[in-house]
Every structure is written in C-alpha cells, then in structure tokens.
Design a protein around this motif. Structure first.
Motif, PDB file in Angstrom:
ATOM      1  N   HIS A 267     -65.591  54.143 -64.756  1.00 37.42           N
ATOM      2  CA  HIS A 267     -64.572  53.116 -64.592  1.00 37.42           C
ATOM      3  C   HIS A 267     -64.546  52.237 -65.832  1.00 37.42           C
ATOM      4  CE1 HIS A 267     -67.462  49.753 -63.706  1.00 37.42           C
ATOM      5  NE2 HIS A 267     -68.232  50.808 -63.482  1.00 37.42           N
ATOM      6  N   PHE A 268     -63.469  51.492 -66.006  1.00 35.20           N
ATOM      7  CA  PHE A 268     -63.309  50.621 -67.168  1.00 35.20           C
ATOM      8  C   PHE A 268     -62.946  49.246 -66.635  1.00 35.20           C
ATOM      9  CE2 PHE A 268     -61.239  50.296 -71.640  1.00 35.20           C
ATOM     10  CZ  PHE A 268     -62.449  49.899 -72.186  1.00 35.20           C
ATOM     11  N   SER A 269     -63.975  48.455 -66.318  1.00 35.76           N
ATOM     12  CA  SER A 269     -63.776  47.189 -65.624  1.00 35.76           C
ATOM     13  C   SER A 269     -64.195  46.010 -66.488  1.00 35.76           C
ATOM     14  CB  SER A 269     -64.584  47.173 -64.317  1.00 35.76           C
ATOM     15  OG  SER A 269     -64.228  48.267 -63.490  1.00 35.76           O
ATOM     16  N   THR A 270     -63.552  44.883 -66.250  1.00 37.10           N
ATOM     17  CA  THR A 270     -63.900  43.650 -66.934  1.00 37.10           C
ATOM     18  C   THR A 270     -65.069  42.980 -66.230  1.00 37.10           C
ATOM     19  OG1 THR A 270     -62.382  42.311 -65.611  1.00 37.10           O
ATOM     20  CG2 THR A 270     -61.485  43.349 -67.603  1.00 37.10           C
ATOM     21  N   ALA A 271     -65.646  41.968 -66.866  1.00 35.95           N
ATOM     22  CA  ALA A 271     -66.769  41.247 -66.273  1.00 35.95           C
ATOM     23  C   ALA A 271     -66.367  40.587 -64.960  1.00 35.95           C
ATOM     24  CB  ALA A 271     -67.291  40.200 -67.255  1.00 35.95           C
ATOM     25  N   SER A 272     -65.111  40.133 -64.880  1.00 32.41           N
ATOM     26  CA  SER A 272     -64.650  39.466 -63.666  1.00 32.41           C
ATOM     27  C   SER A 272     -64.514  40.440 -62.490  1.00 32.41           C
ATOM     28  CB  SER A 272     -63.300  38.778 -63.915  1.00 32.41           C
ATOM     29  OG  SER A 272     -62.298  39.729 -64.222  1.00 32.41           O
TER      30      SER A 272
ATOM     31  N   GLY B  69     -61.940  56.824 -63.157  1.00 36.30           N
ATOM     32  CA  GLY B  69     -61.144  55.757 -62.567  1.00 36.30           C
ATOM     33  C   GLY B  69     -61.617  55.485 -61.150  1.00 36.30           C
ATOM     34  N   ALA B  70     -62.931  55.273 -61.007  1.00 32.80           N
ATOM     35  CA  ALA B  70     -63.544  55.250 -59.678  1.00 32.80           C
ATOM     36  C   ALA B  70     -63.564  53.889 -59.014  1.00 32.80           C
ATOM     37  CB  ALA B  70     -64.985  55.768 -59.773  1.00 32.80           C
ATOM     38  N   SER B  71     -63.218  52.828 -59.716  1.00 36.38           N
ATOM     39  CA  SER B  71     -63.481  51.493 -59.186  1.00 36.38           C
ATOM     40  C   SER B  71     -62.362  50.917 -58.336  1.00 36.38           C
ATOM     41  CB  SER B  71     -63.789  50.525 -60.339  1.00 36.38           C
ATOM     42  OG  SER B  71     -62.668  50.411 -61.207  1.00 36.38           O
ATOM     43  N   SER B  72     -61.158  51.498 -58.377  1.00 39.11           N
ATOM     44  CA  SER B  72     -60.060  50.918 -57.610  1.00 39.11           C
ATOM     45  C   SER B  72     -59.062  51.996 -57.214  1.00 39.11           C
ATOM     46  CB  SER B  72     -59.347  49.822 -58.416  1.00 39.11           C
ATOM     47  OG  SER B  72     -58.676  50.375 -59.531  1.00 39.11           O
ATOM     48  N   GLY B  73     -58.114  51.599 -56.371  1.00 45.29           N
ATOM     49  CA  GLY B  73     -57.019  52.491 -56.010  1.00 45.29           C
ATOM     50  C   GLY B  73     -57.478  53.789 -55.385  1.00 45.29           C
ATOM     51  N   MET B  74     -56.844  54.878 -55.815  1.00 48.00           N
ATOM     52  CA  MET B  74     -57.115  56.188 -55.233  1.00 48.00           C
ATOM     53  C   MET B  74     -58.495  56.711 -55.611  1.00 48.00           C
ATOM     54  SD  MET B  74     -53.349  57.844 -55.813  1.00 48.00           S
ATOM     55  CE  MET B  74     -51.894  56.821 -55.514  1.00 48.00           C
ATOM     56  N   GLY B  75     -58.980  56.338 -56.787  1.00 47.53           N
ATOM     57  CA  GLY B  75     -60.325  56.736 -57.180  1.00 47.53           C
ATOM     58  C   GLY B  75     -61.371  56.134 -56.261  1.00 47.53           C
TER      59      GLY B  75
END
Length: 264
Positions: A38-43, A14-20
């Motif tokens: 991380h699990f991110s969308t294209a946007s 969970g590295a892409s946002s928040g506390m990560g």
C-alpha cells in the motif's frame, strides 16, 4: 476442480483501502495469508494498523509494506520478500488494485484552466495499466505464480465510456484490459488465469476523488436493477469465488461485477 484458498497466499497491490482492503479481509476470513502493498500517508497509518490487526485476528499470516507498488525498485525489493514469506511456494492470487492517476481534463474548460501534462498521462497509464505486466512477469519469472494461480485486475466502465476529467484514467483502464488479454494468452500454457473485473459504481476513496462522484453514484443507484451501488465486498466475494478453483479455462475476460448496472 474446486479447492480452497486456506493456507495459500494472496498478494494485493493497493491493500489498504477500497476493493483491496475488502479482498484482504474476505481472503483472510477464508484462511488465506495476506501480503499487502500500500502507499499510505502518515495520517492514514492508524487505519492501516487497524486493518492489519483485524486480518491477524483471523489467524492468518499478514505482511504489509508501505511502498509505491508502481516503482521498479519496489518490485525488485519485494518480490524476494514474497518468496521468503511464502516459503517459495508463491501466491495463489495476485490482485492489482492500484487507483492513482490524474483527473485533469485534456482540453481547458471554463472552470478548469489546468490540463493534463505528458508526464501525468504517462504516470497514470504506468500505475494503473503497465504495472500489472511488470508485477505479473517478475513474479512468474521468480517462480512465484504456480499452476492454478489467479491474476485479477480491476477496471471500470470508464474503459469504454467518457466522463469529465476521466480521460487519462479511461485510457489506462483500456490499456489494462489489453494487458489482461495478452497475459492470459501468454500464461495459459502455465495454467495461470488472468481476468479483469469491471465493478459497477463503487464508493471507494479513489472514486470519491472524481468530480461529481456523488451525482454519478446517485444515477448508478437509481439505474441499478438491485437498487444500490456496488460495494467493495461485492468485488471481494467475486474474487474469492473465482479463486476457489485450480482451473485456468476462464481467462482473458472482463467480468462485470455490477448487479446489472451495465445492462440498463
């Protein structure tokens, strides 16, 4: 014994946002290499790319994978890549910062006819609770959690308090706390510490999906002795501080990182 995270590796789920995200930046600024899942969308990819660039600007090694961290297949494929990236030395820090679950109520409400399904209940517990066990075990079995390593899970006051539409997440947080205690006991002989951090109300993207999150944040701000809510950076600084020791004597705890919010 105090040491340094410089030159070590930090694995963040969970590295892409928040506390990560905040933890990745804090660790990188102290010289730790970052392996992020991380699990991110294209946007969201532009934001992820900017984060990777900012991390690399600190001079550390950075490896990111856009995968579902709760998937068994993802673990099977990424654990060998962790070994490759770290040269077999493993990770000093494993941060479980997965915040994906259902916010549907258990019982139909006047303004909310939909209720949570069995599949959604099980998914929430698996992503936010059980996956901590699976990642920790797979890394340990692969020899990638050396003596002195630290495992951190992120929980909230929802592990003890009920909030509207938070039932499944609350249950998952309670599961997470139980897993932290059990892992701490089983990993103590290996000198590996496992702790949960209970952050105060923090304005992360996950928190903002909770119904009436703005009102909850306002009440937390007014009640906190510091006069503000917790920030992701507060949590990241705590993780950095606790990681700068090889000792495992502080383990199996749920540590409040809330500025005294839970005291009033």
């Amino acid at each position: 014994m105090l040491s340094s995270v410089k030159g070590s590796w930090c694995l963040i789920l969970g590295a892409s946002s928040g506390m990560g995200r905040a933890t990745a930046l804090a660790m990188a600024r102290e010289g730790a290499n970052i392996f992020g899942v991380h699990f991110s969308t294209a946007s969201q990819q532009d934001e992820v790319d900017a984060l990777i660039e900012e991390l690399r600007a600190t001079g550390v090694q950075v490896v990111f994978h856009n995968r579902n961290a709760a998937s068994k297949q993802t673990r099977a494929e990424l654990v060998p890549l962790v070994a490759e990236a770290t040269g077999g030395a493993g990770v000093r820090v494993l941060l479980h910062s997965l915040a994906f679950g259902s916010l549907l109520p258990f019982i139909p409400q006047d303004d909310q006819a939909d209720v949570i399904s069995q599949r959604q209940m099980e998914m929430t517990a698996d992503v936010m609770g059980h996956s901590l066990v699976y990642w920790t075990r797979d890394l340990y079995v692969a020899g990638l959690l050396p003596r002195g390593a630290k495992v951190f899970a992120l929980t909230s006051r929802g592990d003890e308090h009920a909030m509207p539409s938070y039932g499944a997440v609350s249950a998952a947080k309670a599961v997470l706390g139980s897993h932290v205690r059990q892992l701490a006991v089983e990993l103590a002989p290996a000198g590996i510490a496992v702790n949960a951090l209970r952050a105060g109300m923090t304005l992360t993207p996950a928190m903002q999906r909770i119904p009436n999150s703005a009102g909850l944040a306002q009440r937390a701000r007014e009640g906190n002795p510091h006069g503000r809510t917790t920030t992701p950076e507060d949590v990241a600084e705590t993780i950095l501080m606790l990681s700068a020791s090889d000792l495992s004597w502080m383990t199996g705890n749920t540590i409040a990182v809330d500025g005294g919010e839970g005291l009033v």
